[in-house]
Structure formats: structure tokens, C-alpha cells
Design a protein around this motif. Structure first.
Motif: not given
Length: 617
Positions: A159, A161, A169, A172, A192
């Protein structure tokens, strides 16, 4: 998907249809240029330097119409072929440990991608990565049928980020199967939300949690279990025909366990499901009535149409079955019988969607999509990008390689697929295409060009001698200039070998290599001269144990840690570890000692070869 009453295709375009097709396709091109001209890839890659200069000059032009016409013409003359080599440095920025939004936003198309697709590295030694961008707002999952079984995976390799300037953040992005990323957009789920979505029943027979099983056998069996528990399935969808074949073979092997589990409502103790068992069990109640129905039907896999009895409301099976995937179709048809229709769900690749089904009865006929811009070049007269021809200039019956300019930010990218123009849609002039082969996938063999079509057509032509082929791959010895087939036969090998000893009964297995050589001679006359000059050795055929390719997919998934459901078997297996793994499954080898082409007499009427052949086993 087009309706069963799709209009009959036409072979030539009228002036009106040419005008309609040109206006629509160049409108798509214009939209793509304007949408992606400010991206990082286009703005920074050296390959677009000439076109960027043209754009700066065009900004000084007069009215919009004149600028648009000049923009299209500048594209035709100024954008070269692109390849993964120019794309790779930019996609790698997503895979860096500290991925910053300012470094990857608007990289290939506006915004951030919803996923990054990883190719199965079938035709190259390492996988390729392609950013996937949504066309617009996330749409709901398509409605395939009243009750559908869809084989899907939600696994990812990693994944990404994406972080903001302050370390916050932003997004994702899953890196994995293109089909898994597509399923996420259909269901409106992101990484998520996995911890919540894993509890859901899902829109198909399998709960969402099945998509998180990595062990291939358990992944396939769990989809099978939830499908088998439902009587009213009317459509089954799998990305590849070989996935379906694996599903039904596993069903045969585990029939009693599957039915017992449906009866009790307790999930079997398969490996690799412990992390999802608690999410699956609530969706799996005891169904004694369904279990009784299945016991009454029995594991009658040798009877044609067995699965049509298992799912009496089934009307269709959708899968990719063109090219090398065609070999699985006879067995699948045997399972379902004549009343269940097989159809393709389209022509898609990691680089772009190419075509949608035109006639559901034809599994290798596709209408080019209108969201991408396609160009072509004649496979016999390859030149530069300036020699590319447009969709309204192609000729029916000709073979072309596809070049795509795509919404996901690819510019004149060579997909590597060879297609045949089958005709045109009479309503809007769009070309209808058939997939032929992957271009330059194979090699030079003793100075003769060996294509995927040569390799595939040759082995399929000897099925009457060898037996019905389930799947195959090949290995090429570059030092001895020889090709060896690794073949899985549908049916019992020992039985076929016994029948082959009876005159005029069944396939004559020992004759298969000789027939195979004849087919190579027919497909390319250069093979005969290479053989006569002893530059090329005769082909060999190694017959593999039943289930070899199914277990190969399982092994490959475990080795690469990729998601289940999208492992292709290459036409030529170059990976040394994969070759070594395959050779452990050889059950019998057929081949030559010495033979000359003069000893082979080809019957021009039926294509059979006769002659004395010294064989070594």
C-alpha cells in the motif's frame, strides 16, 4: 455488452461513417490531450519535447477550432512511440518509501490514482506497474445477473501511503491486481475501509472476506463453496477461463467435503483461512435442503452438462477465452452442456481497456472502446510513429499492432497485441477486432521467426493425435535451437496410452511429435530449411500430470505474493525457476531420434504426415 441482436458488421466504411468515426475518435484524442498535457510525465519526459514545443506555439494561434485542428495534427507529427522505459522512472516515484503528494500528484493524469496495477510479467522477466485513474465519480458495482458468482480478489502487494507536506496522510493506494483495484472502485471501498468491508456479505455469492484469502487452493475452493450453496445462480464470472477450470477441478476433488459443509453450515478446515473465518462464518448458515439436492445430483463430472444440473437457473458464463485461454473452453463446455452460453466480458489489458463484447455468441469479437484513442500499424510494414494509421483507415482482414493513447496517461504506447480487423459497426463505423497474439513474444528459432500464433496453432492442430489439450506452455533451448512443449491432456493419460495401442482406436500419441513438425513446416517454410540444414532440432512434447497448471498457478501466487486469480501461463516459459518446477511434473516424453524432412510425406488434403520415424523416450 451488446445485445444478442447486435447488427451484422460491415466490411467497408461509407463516407458518412468515416466522417462520424473520425469526428468521434479525434474528439476523444482532443479530450485526452487537453486533460493530460499538464501532467508531470508529459511535462518532464524528454520523449515529449517536440510536442511540448508545438503546444507552446499553438497557444498563440487564433480561434479555438483552428487550434484544435492544429493540436491534433501536431500530435500526429510530434508524438513518438512510447514504451515502459520512458514511463518507469515516473511510476517508481509512487513506490518510494516516503511518497509525497507534491511528487506524485498529477503524475500521469489529474489527481492521484485509485490504484496501481501490477502486470503478471508473462511476457517479460519482471512485472510492470501502471497507475489506474478513475474516469469520474466512483460508480456502483455492475449488475451482472439476478444471482451471480464473481471470482474476485482484494489482495495487494503493498500500500502506497501518500503524505502531505506536514506528514499527514493524504491517500492510501493499493498496488496489486488490476481486477482487484477495479472491484474496489465498483464497490466504492478503499484500503482504509478494509477492516469494515471484510465483514460484509457483498453483492455476489461470496462474502467480501473471500477476497482476502491468498492461498490459491483455499481461495478457489471458498468461492466454490459459497457458489455451490446457492441454487439460483444465473451467471458465473471469472477473469480467465483457466480460473474457471481450476474451480471445477477443485470441486470434483472436494465434492464430498463441500456438500457436507453446506449441510452442516461449518466451514472446512482449509489452510490459509484462519484470518477470515470469523467474517465468513456468519454468512454461511446450514442448508440441509441444498445439500440433499447436491447429493441427489452427485459428482457426475463425466456427464456433459453436469453443472447445469448443479445450477439449474444458470444462463451464462463470462470469461476471457481468446488466445492461449481458448484451450480450456472444450472442458468448460463439457461441464455446462449446450444450454449454458459462454461469452467474453471484454478485451482488457493493464495498459488500457481495448474492447467490449459485440456479439455474445462470439468470444473473440470486440468493439473498440470509445474512452481511449487507438492507432495501428501493419505488422508487415512497421515504421515510425508517423506511419501510424487511424481507425477509419484500417482494412478488414489485415493484421495490425495496437497503439494506445489512454486516459490513464499513456501516449502512443505499444501494447504489444496483434489484432485482426473483423469489420465495422454499421451504426457508428467503429472497428471490430479479434485478438490474434502477443507480438514478438516468442523468439527467433534457427533464423526463423517464431510467433505466439505459430506455437499455439501447431500444438492445437495435433489434438486428434495427442488428445484434447487442457493447457500448455513451451521451453526453448537457445543453444540447440529446439522447442519443447509441456502439455496437460484432458482425460486419463494411461487410458489414452492403452487405446493408442489398439489399431484405429483413439489418439495415436506417439505420432504427435511428427505431426507437430509438419505443422511447423506448414506455418513457416523457413522452418523446413532450418531443419534440413540441421540448425533446428525437432520439437519434443512432454506430457504433464493432471492438475499441473492449476498447481503452477498456486505455486506462482505463493512465490510472487500476488493476489489470487490473475496468474497467466506464458506461451514460452523463460523463468528458470518456473521451468525447473514444471519439469518435475512430466509424466511422459515424446520426441525424435533422427528424421529428415524428406521422410515426411504431407497429405495436402487432410494434413496428415506419414513416414518412418525413430523415436526416443
Amino acid at each position: 455488452m451488446a445485445s444478442p441482436q447486435s447488427p451484422r458488421l460491415i466490411e467497408t466504411l461509407s463516407p458518412d461513417l468515416i466522417a462520424i468515426l473520425k469526428r468521434r475518435t479525434e474528439g476523444t484524442l482532443l479530450s485526452l490531450i487537453k486533460k493530460n498535457k499538464d501532467t508531470r510525465y508529459f511535462s518532464e519526459s524528454p520523449v515529449f519535447a517536440g510536442f511540448r514545443t508545438s503546444l507552446r506555439n499553438l497557444s498563440k494561434e487564433g480561434d479555438d477550432k483552428h487550434r484544435d485542428d492544429a493540436l491534433i495534427e501536431s500530435f500526429y507529427t510530434g508524438v513518438p512511440f512510447t514504451s515502459y522505459e520512458s514511463y518507469e522512472p515516473f511510476i517508481k516515484k509512487f513506490l518510494e518509501s516516503n511518497c509525497q503528494e507534491k511528487d506524485v500528484e498529477n503524475m500521469f493524469a489529474p489527481g492521484l490514482p485509485h490504484g496501481i496495477a501490477v502486470t503478471s510479467s508473462t511476457s517479460s522477466r519482471k512485472p510492470k506497474y501502471f497507475a489506474q485513474y478513475s474516469y469520474g465519480p466512483s460508480s456502483h458495482i455492475p449488475k451482472f445477473g439476478r444471482k451471480s458468482c464473481l471470482i474476485f480478489s482484494l489482495l495487494h502487494r503493498q500500500v502506497v501511503d501518500v503524505q502531505g507536506d506536514k506528514g499527514d496522510a493524504i491517500k492510501k493506494i493499493p498496488v496489486g491486481l488490476a481486477s482487484a483495484n477495479q472491484f474496489r472502485t465498483w464497490t466504492g471501498s478503499d484500503v482504509d475501509s478494509d477492516h469494515l468491508n471484510i465483514k460484509l456479505a457483498g453483492p455476489h455469492t461470496s462474502p467480501i472476506a473471500v477476497g482476502f484469502i491468498n492461498e490459491y487452493r483455499s481461495f478457489t475452493l471458498m468461492h466454490t463453496l459459497f457458489a455451490l450453496a446457492e441454487c439460483e445462480i444465473d451467471i458465473i464470472i471469472a477473469f480467465f477461463s483457466t480460473t474457471l477450470l481450476d474451480m471445477f477441478l477443485y470441486m470434483e476433488e472436494e465434492w464430498d467435503i463441500l456438500v457436507t459443509s453446506i449441510d452442516s453450515g461449518e466451514l472446512p478446515d482449509w489452510t490459509g483461512i484462519d484470518h477470515v473465518r470469523e467474517y465468513l462464518q456468519p454468512h454461511f448458515p446450514s442448508r440441509p435442503k441444498r445439500a440433499a439436492e447436491l447429493r441427489a445430483i452427485g459428482k457426475a463430472s463425466q456427464q456433459p452438462g453436469w453443472l447445469a444440473k448443479v445450477w439449474p437457473m444458470l444462463r451464462g458464463v463470462s470469461t476471457i477465452a481468446s488466445g492461449v485461454f481458448e484451450t480450456a473452453i472444450p472442458k468448460i463446455k463439457h461441464y455446462f452442456g449446450p444450454d449454458v452460453k459462454l461469452f467474453s466480458h471484454g478485451y482488457f489489458c493493464s495498459e488500457a481497456p481495448v474492447g467490449f463484447v459485440y456479439d455474445p455468441s462470439d468470444m473473440n469479437l470486440f468493439k473498440l472502446t470509445s474512452t481511449e484513442f487507438f492507432e495501428f500499424f501493419d505488422v508487415d510494414n512497421e515504421g515510425t510513429a508517423s506511419d501510424l494509421i487511424r481507425p477509419w483507415q484500417v482494412n478488414v482482414g489485415k493484421l495490425y499492432e495496437i497503439v494506445v493513447t489512454a486516459h490513464k496517461g499513456l501516449w502512443r504506447y505499444r501494447i504489444g497485441d496483434v489484432i485482426e480487423i473483423a469489420g465495422f459497426d454499421p451504426n457508428d463505423g467503429t472497428p471490430l477486432v479479434r485478438f490474434v497474439e502477443r507480438r514478438n513474444l516468442v523468439a527467433w528459432l534457427a533464423g526463423a521467426i517464431l510467433t505466439e500464433r505459430h506455437v499455439t496453432n501447431a500444438i492445437l492442430a495435433v489434438q486428434d493425435t495427442l488428445g484434447s489439450i487442457g493447457e500448455f506452455t513451451t521451453v526453448i533451448d537457445d543453444h540447440s535451437e529446439s522447442i519443447g512443449y509441456l502439455v496437460e491432456i484432458q482425460g486419463d493419460l494411461a487410458g489414452m496410452m492403452f487405446i493408442a495401442t489398439i489399431p484405429d482406436k483413439g489418439p495415436k500419441v506417439d505420432e504427435a511429435p511428427e505431426r507437430l513438425l509438419v505443422e511447423f513446416f506448414r506455418l513457416n517454410e523457413e522452418f523446413r530449411s532450418a531443419f534440413d540444414s540441421k540448425k533446428m532440432k525437432p520439437p519434443t512434447i512432454r506430457i504433464l500430470k493432471t492438475g499441473t497448471f492449476r498447481e503452477y498457478r498456486r505455486w506462482k501466487i505463493e512465490m510472487t505474493k500476488t493476489g489470487s486469480g490473475q496468474v497467466k501461463v506464458p506461451v514460452v516459459m523463460r523463468d528458470s525457476a518456473a521451468r525447473e518446477w514444471m519439469l518435475r511434473w512430466v509424466e511422459r516424453e515424446l520426441g525424435y531420434g533422427s528424421i529428415s524432412s524428406e521422410s515426411i510425406n504431407i497429405d495436402e488434403h487432410d494434413g496428415h504426415a506419414t513416414g518412418e520415424v525413430a523415436k526416443e523416450f
